[in-house]
Design a protein around this motif. Sequence first.
Motif, PDB file in Angstrom:
ATOM      1  N   VAL A  56       0.882  -1.140  -0.137  1.00  0.00           N
ATOM      2  CA  VAL A  56      -0.091   0.025  -0.089  1.00  0.00           C
ATOM      3  C   VAL A  56       1.000   1.151   0.189  1.00  0.00           C
ATOM      4  O   VAL A  56       0.672   2.337  -0.733  1.00  0.00           O
ATOM      5  CB  VAL A  56      -1.041   0.004   1.304  1.00  0.00           C
ATOM      6  N   HIS A  57       1.939   1.292   0.824  1.00  0.00           N
ATOM      7  CA  HIS A  57       3.014   2.398   0.786  1.00  0.00           C
ATOM      8  C   HIS A  57       3.564   2.482  -0.497  1.00  0.00           C
ATOM      9  O   HIS A  57       3.436   3.801  -1.197  1.00  0.00           O
ATOM     10  CB  HIS A  57       3.983   2.290   1.896  1.00  0.00           C
ATOM     11  N   ARG A  58       3.884   1.463  -1.049  1.00  0.00           N
ATOM     12  CA  ARG A  58       4.572   1.568  -2.612  1.00  0.00           C
ATOM     13  C   ARG A  58       3.618   2.053  -3.495  1.00  0.00           C
ATOM     14  O   ARG A  58       3.946   2.895  -4.194  1.00  0.00           O
ATOM     15  CB  ARG A  58       5.013   0.178  -3.131  1.00  0.00           C
ATOM     16  N   ALA A  59       2.260   1.783  -3.566  1.00  0.00           N
ATOM     17  CA  ALA A  59       1.161   2.010  -4.269  1.00  0.00           C
ATOM     18  C   ALA A  59       1.096   3.388  -4.225  1.00  0.00           C
ATOM     19  O   ALA A  59       1.021   4.256  -5.229  1.00  0.00           O
ATOM     20  CB  ALA A  59       0.016   1.532  -4.024  1.00  0.00           C
ATOM     21  N   VAL A  92      -5.427   3.553  -4.831  1.00  0.00           N
ATOM     22  CA  VAL A  92      -4.252   2.941  -4.078  1.00  0.00           C
ATOM     23  C   VAL A  92      -4.572   1.593  -3.807  1.00  0.00           C
ATOM     24  O   VAL A  92      -3.617   0.724  -4.022  1.00  0.00           O
ATOM     25  CB  VAL A  92      -4.305   3.756  -2.658  1.00  0.00           C
ATOM     26  N   ALA A  93      -5.549   1.141  -3.363  1.00  0.00           N
ATOM     27  CA  ALA A  93      -6.192  -0.283  -3.426  1.00  0.00           C
ATOM     28  C   ALA A  93      -5.815  -1.094  -4.432  1.00  0.00           C
ATOM     29  O   ALA A  93      -5.220  -2.046  -4.377  1.00  0.00           O
ATOM     30  CB  ALA A  93      -7.479  -0.515  -2.815  1.00  0.00           C
ATOM     31  N   VAL A  96      -5.265  -4.918  -3.106  1.00  0.00           N
ATOM     32  CA  VAL A  96      -6.013  -5.184  -1.979  1.00  0.00           C
ATOM     33  C   VAL A  96      -7.434  -4.353  -2.175  1.00  0.00           C
ATOM     34  O   VAL A  96      -7.444  -3.599  -3.268  1.00  0.00           O
ATOM     35  CB  VAL A  96      -5.588  -4.525  -0.642  1.00  0.00           C
ATOM     36  N   THR A  97      -8.273  -4.571  -1.419  1.00  0.00           N
ATOM     37  CA  THR A  97      -9.680  -4.070  -1.477  1.00  0.00           C
ATOM     38  C   THR A  97      -9.551  -2.444  -1.047  1.00  0.00           C
ATOM     39  O   THR A  97      -9.061  -2.351   0.020  1.00  0.00           O
ATOM     40  CB  THR A  97     -10.879  -4.893  -0.923  1.00  0.00           C
ATOM     41  N   TYR A 156      -9.432   1.251   4.212  1.00  0.00           N
ATOM     42  CA  TYR A 156     -10.107   1.680   5.266  1.00  0.00           C
ATOM     43  C   TYR A 156      -9.961   1.379   6.794  1.00  0.00           C
ATOM     44  O   TYR A 156     -10.027   2.231   7.772  1.00  0.00           O
ATOM     45  CB  TYR A 156     -11.469   1.901   4.781  1.00  0.00           C
ATOM     46  N   ARG A 157     -10.095  -0.027   6.813  1.00  0.00           N
ATOM     47  CA  ARG A 157     -10.022  -0.672   7.932  1.00  0.00           C
ATOM     48  C   ARG A 157      -8.743  -0.267   8.615  1.00  0.00           C
ATOM     49  O   ARG A 157      -8.491  -0.134   9.746  1.00  0.00           O
ATOM     50  CB  ARG A 157     -10.134  -2.220   7.803  1.00  0.00           C
TER      51      ARG A 157
END
Length: 186
Positions: free
Chosen positions: A5-8, A26-27, A32-33, A38-39
């Motif tokens: 996620v950080h890389r995205a 980003v997801a 990822v979803t 958000y979670r």
Amino acid sequence: MQESVHRAVRELVAESGRDGLTVPLVAARAGVTPSTVYRRWGDLQELLSDVAVERLRPEAPPADLGSLRADLGAWAEQFFDEMASPPGRAYIRDALAGDPDGSNAGQCSEYAAEQLRIVLERAAGRGEAVPELEVAMDRIVAPMMYRILFRPGALPGVLTGAGASPGSQGGVEYARGLVEGLLAEG
């Protein structure tokens, strides 16, 4: 998952800037979803804050140049140059904006404190008189951060000439001046 996620985030910002950045983009890039993002982070600003804190982490220990004055001076110059740069200021703003409980600001402060702790412990090991860590933070880091956050138009080096950058001579003199002021106290 955090690294992807950080890389995205880093990739999307580099490609398109921050204006069009969304959690679904980003997801999708991270594989990822959106609900996963958000979670974990709550919203985009908290995600950007988390990424910024990671980007502000020093990559190496401070240089050992053989004396407290040289080590502190080199560290202060590098710190000011990095934090006062446009990317550095953006990371600082992001780190603080998505930080409802102050933990990210505390982590960023701890990065600087750890770097100074290394410099001070080395100097003490060489038999040099060293200031207390919190005094060094107050005399070197605090004034720099105040200027960067609240007086960006008055950053040394920025106003010293056309196209000047924080790393120009004015920024070097400012950083060294803070170190000299600290050392003169002791």
